[in-house]
Design a protein around this motif. Structure first.
Motif, PDB file in Angstrom:
ATOM      1  N   LEU A  99      41.088 -27.877  49.415  1.00  0.00           N
ATOM      2  CA  LEU A  99      40.182 -28.552  48.727  1.00  0.00           C
ATOM      3  C   LEU A  99      40.292 -30.111  48.889  1.00  0.00           C
ATOM      4  O   LEU A  99      39.499 -31.110  48.810  1.00  0.00           O
ATOM      5  CB  LEU A  99      40.574 -28.625  47.170  1.00  0.00           C
ATOM      6  N   GLY A 100      41.807 -30.628  49.093  1.00  0.00           N
ATOM      7  CA  GLY A 100      41.882 -32.185  49.431  1.00  0.00           C
ATOM      8  C   GLY A 100      41.210 -32.564  50.710  1.00  0.00           C
ATOM      9  O   GLY A 100      40.638 -33.592  50.634  1.00  0.00           O
ATOM     10  N   SER A 101      41.211 -31.772  51.819  1.00  0.00           N
ATOM     11  CA  SER A 101      40.485 -32.021  52.834  1.00  0.00           C
ATOM     12  C   SER A 101      38.919 -31.969  52.854  1.00  0.00           C
ATOM     13  O   SER A 101      38.093 -32.800  53.573  1.00  0.00           O
ATOM     14  CB  SER A 101      40.953 -31.053  53.995  1.00  0.00           C
TER      15      SER A 101
ATOM     16  N   VAL B 285      39.675 -28.592  40.800  1.00  0.00           N
ATOM     17  CA  VAL B 285      40.238 -27.451  40.981  1.00  0.00           C
ATOM     18  C   VAL B 285      40.478 -26.373  39.877  1.00  0.00           C
ATOM     19  O   VAL B 285      40.504 -25.224  40.194  1.00  0.00           O
ATOM     20  CB  VAL B 285      41.917 -27.779  41.733  1.00  0.00           C
ATOM     21  N   LYS B 286      40.427 -26.935  38.659  1.00  0.00           N
ATOM     22  CA  LYS B 286      40.319 -26.310  37.426  1.00  0.00           C
ATOM     23  C   LYS B 286      38.910 -25.786  36.912  1.00  0.00           C
ATOM     24  O   LYS B 286      38.743 -25.217  35.979  1.00  0.00           O
ATOM     25  CB  LYS B 286      41.336 -26.865  36.403  1.00  0.00           C
TER      26      LYS B 286
ATOM     27  N   ALA C 232      35.819 -23.823  51.751  1.00  0.00           N
ATOM     28  CA  ALA C 232      37.239 -23.662  51.628  1.00  0.00           C
ATOM     29  C   ALA C 232      37.692 -22.210  51.526  1.00  0.00           C
ATOM     30  O   ALA C 232      38.817 -21.834  51.973  1.00  0.00           O
ATOM     31  CB  ALA C 232      37.677 -24.261  50.287  1.00  0.00           C
ATOM     32  N   ARG C 233      36.802 -21.518  50.856  1.00  0.00           N
ATOM     33  CA  ARG C 233      37.236 -20.108  50.605  1.00  0.00           C
ATOM     34  C   ARG C 233      37.321 -19.199  52.059  1.00  0.00           C
ATOM     35  O   ARG C 233      38.016 -18.368  52.425  1.00  0.00           O
ATOM     36  CB  ARG C 233      36.379 -19.646  49.637  1.00  0.00           C
ATOM     37  N   ALA C 234      36.078 -19.862  52.751  1.00  0.00           N
ATOM     38  CA  ALA C 234      36.160 -19.053  54.314  1.00  0.00           C
ATOM     39  C   ALA C 234      37.157 -19.398  55.009  1.00  0.00           C
ATOM     40  O   ALA C 234      37.435 -18.636  55.842  1.00  0.00           O
ATOM     41  CB  ALA C 234      34.576 -19.467  54.640  1.00  0.00           C
ATOM     42  N   LEU C 235      37.711 -20.518  55.082  1.00  0.00           N
ATOM     43  CA  LEU C 235      38.732 -21.001  55.775  1.00  0.00           C
ATOM     44  C   LEU C 235      40.311 -20.620  55.402  1.00  0.00           C
ATOM     45  O   LEU C 235      40.955 -21.185  55.995  1.00  0.00           O
ATOM     46  CB  LEU C 235      38.703 -22.799  55.856  1.00  0.00           C
ATOM     47  N   MET C 236      40.230 -19.974  54.163  1.00  0.00           N
ATOM     48  CA  MET C 236      41.576 -19.872  53.652  1.00  0.00           C
ATOM     49  C   MET C 236      42.393 -19.078  54.495  1.00  0.00           C
ATOM     50  O   MET C 236      43.799 -19.402  54.591  1.00  0.00           O
ATOM     51  CB  MET C 236      41.214 -19.130  52.236  1.00  0.00           C
TER      52      MET C 236
END
Length: 248
Positions: free
Chosen positions: A128-130, A137-138, A155-159
């Motif tokens: 999330l920072g990148s 986040v919340k 972000a979810r796809a890269l997790m």
């Protein structure tokens, strides 16, 4: 060391009934680190190709190999494990869970893969920072803009650090400003080495994002070209291999 392509389809055909095939003897390869756009109108075979590569469907004939795995030979459990380990997917309509926070949405793939909670949370915060959305986040998805929700989906796809990122019409539900943000994000990810397969009907998006465009017509490859100068020009890569009489 091997120079084998990350994606390798050999004479791949998919038929759903007695009519013409949705995909007609397609042979193509994508190297690790490439960003390739699959272009075509509705019914061209784009979705069928995506589903075969993602292990969501099996070809009627031919082979599908991704990251060294013969995807066409996997059973249901093997396909699910393959997607968790090797594939990240982003979609036109985000597919986020509205009752989960951004943190929890992005953590889902890690939980399915058995990653420890502490490690998963650290990975989420890093992603999330990148992507410039760590301050959300919340938050819940419905409180975010379309562009922000697509970043959460990325972000979810890269997790799970996938070898391949599949982007299915990733800007289709966005306004022009958010679409441009996502386009630049895909360019940045590719410049960092992420292999991306971008599925779209948008010629401009394909030309300005991918270095190579494969156009499907009636389930077959009509052309395969290199995009030069961020899509400013096109040069032939291979001669057309279209087969007639197919429908997507």
């Amino acid at each position: 060391m091997t120079n084998a392509p990350l994606i390798d389809l050999r004479d791949t055909t998919k038929k759903y009934d007695d009519g013409p095939p949705a995909l007609a003897g397609v042979t193509l390869s994508v190297a690790s680190g490439e960003c390739v756009a699959i272009l075509g109108h509705s019914g061209s075979g784009k979705s069928t190709l995506l589903n075969l590569i993602a292990g969501l469907d099996r070809p009627s004939s031919g082979s599908v190999t991704v990251d060294g795995t013969r995807v066409d030979r996997l059973g249901e459990a093997g396909s699910a494990k393959y997607r968790r380990a090797s594939i990240g997917m982003i979609f036109q309509f985000f597919n986020l869970l509205d009752d989960l926070t951004v943190l929890d949405n992005v953590m889902v793939p890690a939980q399915l893969a058995g990653m420890g909670k502490g490690e998963a949370k650290r990975r989420v915060i890093e992603l999330l920072g990148s992507l410039g959305i760590d301050r959300h986040v919340k938050a819940y998805p419905q409180r975010l803009s379309g562009g922000q929700r697509q970043r959460v989906a990325v972000a979810r796809a890269l997790m799970n650090k996938p070898a391949l990122l599949l982007a299915d019409e990733p800007t289709g539900a966005l306004d022009s400003s958010s679409a441009e943000d996502v386009r630049r994000l895909l360019l940045d990810l590719n410049s960092e080495g992420q292999t991306i397969l971008l599925v779209t009907h948008d010629v401009q998006l394909a030309a300005s994002t991918a270095r190579r465009t494969i156009e499907l017509v009636d389930g077959a490859v009509e052309r395969d070209v290199i995009n030069y100068g961020n899509g400013a020009g096109l040069a032939a890569r291979t001669p057309p291999t279209r087969q007639t009489g197919a429908v997507g």
